[in-house]
Design a protein around this motif. Structure first.
Motif, PDB file in Angstrom:
ATOM      1  N   LEU A 182      -3.655  -5.927  -6.066  1.00  0.00           N
ATOM      2  CA  LEU A 182      -3.188  -6.032  -4.620  1.00  0.00           C
ATOM      3  C   LEU A 182      -4.065  -6.667  -3.711  1.00  0.00           C
ATOM      4  N   LEU A 183      -5.346  -6.567  -3.863  1.00  0.00           N
ATOM      5  CA  LEU A 183      -6.355  -7.513  -2.941  1.00  0.00           C
ATOM      6  C   LEU A 183      -6.187  -8.856  -3.406  1.00  0.00           C
ATOM      7  N   TRP A 184      -6.123  -9.298  -4.567  1.00  0.00           N
ATOM      8  CA  TRP A 184      -6.049 -10.625  -5.068  1.00  0.00           C
ATOM      9  C   TRP A 184      -4.846 -11.087  -4.706  1.00  0.00           C
ATOM     10  N   GLY A 185      -3.605 -10.404  -4.792  1.00  0.00           N
ATOM     11  CA  GLY A 185      -2.442 -11.066  -4.300  1.00  0.00           C
ATOM     12  C   GLY A 185      -2.488 -11.449  -2.957  1.00  0.00           C
ATOM     13  N   HIS A 186      -2.985 -10.406  -2.032  1.00  0.00           N
ATOM     14  CA  HIS A 186      -2.931 -10.677  -0.583  1.00  0.00           C
ATOM     15  C   HIS A 186      -3.795 -11.873  -0.238  1.00  0.00           C
ATOM     16  N   TYR A 187      -5.017 -11.755  -0.782  1.00  0.00           N
ATOM     17  CA  TYR A 187      -5.946 -12.969  -0.081  1.00  0.00           C
ATOM     18  C   TYR A 187      -5.688 -14.200  -1.053  1.00  0.00           C
ATOM     19  N   GLN A 188      -5.043 -14.041  -1.997  1.00  0.00           N
ATOM     20  CA  GLN A 188      -4.683 -15.499  -2.990  1.00  0.00           C
ATOM     21  C   GLN A 188      -3.477 -16.163  -2.445  1.00  0.00           C
ATOM     22  N   SER A 189      -2.466 -15.104  -2.526  1.00  0.00           N
ATOM     23  CA  SER A 189      -1.151 -15.359  -2.574  1.00  0.00           C
ATOM     24  C   SER A 189      -0.379 -14.932  -1.067  1.00  0.00           C
ATOM     25  N   GLY A 190      -1.111 -14.413  -0.261  1.00  0.00           N
ATOM     26  CA  GLY A 190      -0.531 -13.936   0.930  1.00  0.00           C
ATOM     27  C   GLY A 190       0.335 -12.783   0.787  1.00  0.00           C
ATOM     28  N   TRP A 191       0.317 -12.027  -0.406  1.00  0.00           N
ATOM     29  CA  TRP A 191       1.227 -10.879  -0.378  1.00  0.00           C
ATOM     30  C   TRP A 191       1.149 -10.028   1.027  1.00  0.00           C
ATOM     31  N   ARG A 192       2.500  -9.711   1.163  1.00  0.00           N
ATOM     32  CA  ARG A 192       2.689  -8.509   2.358  1.00  0.00           C
ATOM     33  C   ARG A 192       4.103  -8.065   2.364  1.00  0.00           C
ATOM     34  N   GLY A 193       4.358  -6.979   3.063  1.00  0.00           N
ATOM     35  CA  GLY A 193       5.597  -6.359   3.091  1.00  0.00           C
ATOM     36  C   GLY A 193       5.698  -5.378   2.118  1.00  0.00           C
ATOM     37  N   ARG A 194       6.901  -5.221   1.455  1.00  0.00           N
ATOM     38  CA  ARG A 194       7.367  -4.028   0.742  1.00  0.00           C
ATOM     39  C   ARG A 194       6.557  -3.950  -0.688  1.00  0.00           C
ATOM     40  N   ARG A 195       6.046  -5.182  -1.228  1.00  0.00           N
ATOM     41  CA  ARG A 195       5.301  -5.319  -2.040  1.00  0.00           C
ATOM     42  C   ARG A 195       3.880  -4.649  -2.116  1.00  0.00           C
ATOM     43  N   VAL A 196       3.323  -4.983  -0.947  1.00  0.00           N
ATOM     44  CA  VAL A 196       2.164  -4.219  -0.420  1.00  0.00           C
ATOM     45  C   VAL A 196       2.194  -2.833  -0.403  1.00  0.00           C
ATOM     46  N   VAL A 197       3.335  -2.171   0.182  1.00  0.00           N
ATOM     47  CA  VAL A 197       3.525  -0.870   0.138  1.00  0.00           C
ATOM     48  C   VAL A 197       3.735  -0.159  -1.258  1.00  0.00           C
ATOM     49  N   TRP A 198       4.314  -0.675  -1.992  1.00  0.00           N
ATOM     50  CA  TRP A 198       4.699  -0.238  -3.331  1.00  0.00           C
ATOM     51  C   TRP A 198       3.322  -0.111  -4.235  1.00  0.00           C
ATOM     52  N   PHE A 199       2.611  -1.237  -4.196  1.00  0.00           N
ATOM     53  CA  PHE A 199       1.315  -1.210  -4.881  1.00  0.00           C
ATOM     54  C   PHE A 199       0.255   0.011  -4.296  1.00  0.00           C
ATOM     55  N   SER A 200       0.368   0.069  -3.043  1.00  0.00           N
ATOM     56  CA  SER A 200      -0.463   1.146  -2.378  1.00  0.00           C
ATOM     57  C   SER A 200       0.216   2.516  -2.677  1.00  0.00           C
ATOM     58  N   ILE A 201       1.453   2.742  -2.940  1.00  0.00           N
ATOM     59  CA  ILE A 201       1.850   3.973  -3.467  1.00  0.00           C
ATOM     60  C   ILE A 201       1.506   4.381  -4.658  1.00  0.00           C
ATOM     61  N   VAL A 202       1.685   3.222  -5.620  1.00  0.00           N
ATOM     62  CA  VAL A 202       1.525   3.321  -7.093  1.00  0.00           C
ATOM     63  C   VAL A 202      -0.167   3.742  -7.210  1.00  0.00           C
ATOM     64  N   GLY A 203      -1.062   2.971  -6.633  1.00  0.00           N
ATOM     65  CA  GLY A 203      -2.414   3.093  -6.940  1.00  0.00           C
ATOM     66  C   GLY A 203      -2.811   4.578  -6.275  1.00  0.00           C
ATOM     67  N   ALA A 204      -2.337   5.047  -5.359  1.00  0.00           N
ATOM     68  CA  ALA A 204      -2.409   6.478  -4.714  1.00  0.00           C
ATOM     69  C   ALA A 204      -1.861   7.367  -5.761  1.00  0.00           C
ATOM     70  N   PHE A 205      -0.856   7.117  -6.228  1.00  0.00           N
ATOM     71  CA  PHE A 205      -0.339   8.168  -7.331  1.00  0.00           C
ATOM     72  C   PHE A 205      -1.091   8.262  -8.521  1.00  0.00           C
ATOM     73  N   LEU A 206      -1.532   7.205  -9.141  1.00  0.00           N
ATOM     74  CA  LEU A 206      -2.406   7.284 -10.274  1.00  0.00           C
ATOM     75  C   LEU A 206      -3.699   8.021  -9.916  1.00  0.00           C
ATOM     76  N   LEU A 207      -4.242   7.761  -8.929  1.00  0.00           N
ATOM     77  CA  LEU A 207      -5.487   8.558  -8.421  1.00  0.00           C
ATOM     78  C   LEU A 207      -5.289   9.925  -8.237  1.00  0.00           C
ATOM     79  N   THR A 208      -4.306  10.317  -7.790  1.00  0.00           N
ATOM     80  CA  THR A 208      -3.862  11.659  -7.555  1.00  0.00           C
ATOM     81  C   THR A 208      -3.841  12.304  -8.920  1.00  0.00           C
TER      82      THR A 208
END
Length: 265
Positions: A223-249
């Motif tokens: 997610l960080l690489w996609g944002h800083y290298q390819s400008g990811w934002r929007g829904r993709r960012v939200v879903w990556f954050s949710i998936v990461g949080a789910f895995l950690l939980t």
């Protein structure tokens, strides 16, 4: 006495929430000082109860509910400390509600998972890093949900009147990635200390924690690489954050939930 203290702390969290909610549905400025001091009073009682819940008797009682209450305390403490710097009004009602509920649950439904961290300071360091990493990335998840809500409001033109209590979309996005970056650094150190200090990290019954945590580390890294290298934002960012949080939980609480709640119940 503990139950009464937990009830009073939960009421203080509720009082803080009730001071925030009217400003979210109108353009009336939310006064930060009353919210801050009410939350600090709730956090003080929360910390006092956590001391008794976790440090009572010999060793430390790190039951699932106690750890969940500790995590919610850390999240509430961190967000409360930022009240005067950032517009967190959209997040705080959720944070305080979880803190109050987790504290009440840990007090009313005591469990036992005794460990002795005083004889293993390196494990204490690992657990502390894990708690702060998880708490930071949960705050990032709340930010991601706020980002999704703001994006929906703008796209459907529902924010016709500017609410000064709600931060601009770009500000939320910038803060989100700053928080994810901090959380990723903490998670990196958590994994490093786990590899160095935890001998049975990949033992049967514990290996899933390591693999799920590493999977979450990869998700946040992509997610960080996609944002800083390819400008990811929007829904993709939200879903990556949710998936990461789910895995950690799942990594932090999955097996505990099965052992302490389902099987014990």
């Amino acid at each position: 006495m503990e139950i009464l203290t937990a009830l009073f702390a939960s009421m203080l969290y509720l009082a803080a929430i009730l001071q925030i909610i009217p400003g979210l549905s109108s353009n009336n400025q939310i006064s930060a000082k009353p919210v801050f001091f009410t939350a600090v009073a709730a956090l003080t009682l929360h910390a006092y109860l956590l001391k008794d819940l976790i440090l009572s008797g010999s060793g430390q009682n790190l039951s699932m509910l106690n750890v969940a209450s500790l995590v919610s305390f850390i999240i509430a403490m961190m967000t409360t400390g930022l009240i005067f710097r950032l517009r967190l009004w959209f997040l705080l009602p959720v944070v305080y509600a979880f803190a109050g509920l987790n504290l009440a649950s840990a007090t009313l439904l005591p469990g036992a998972f005794i460990t002795h961290l005083e004889s293993h300071p390196e494990v204490l360091l690992h657990i502390s890093l894990a708690l702060f990493a998880y708490s930071t990335l949960m705050i990032a998840t709340l930010y991601a949900l706020q980002l999704a809500w703001l994006d929906y409001q703008l796209k459907h033109k529902k924010r016709q009147v500017i609410n000064h209590n709600v931060p601009p979309l770009m500000m939320v996005e910038r803060q989100l990635f700053n928080i994810i970056l901090v959380g990723q650094v903490l998670l990196t150190f958590t994994l490093m200390t786990g590899f160095i200090f935890v001998d049975d990290m990949f033992a049967q019954g514990k290996a899933h924690k390591a693999f799920l945590s590493m999977a979450a580390w990869v998700v946040y890294g992509v997610l960080l690489w996609g944002h800083y290298q390819s400008g990811w934002r929007g829904r993709r960012v939200v879903w990556f954050s949710i998936v990461g949080a789910f895995l950690l939980t799942l990594a932090y609480f999955g097996s505990r939930f099965v052992r302490e709640i389902l099987i014990a119940g």
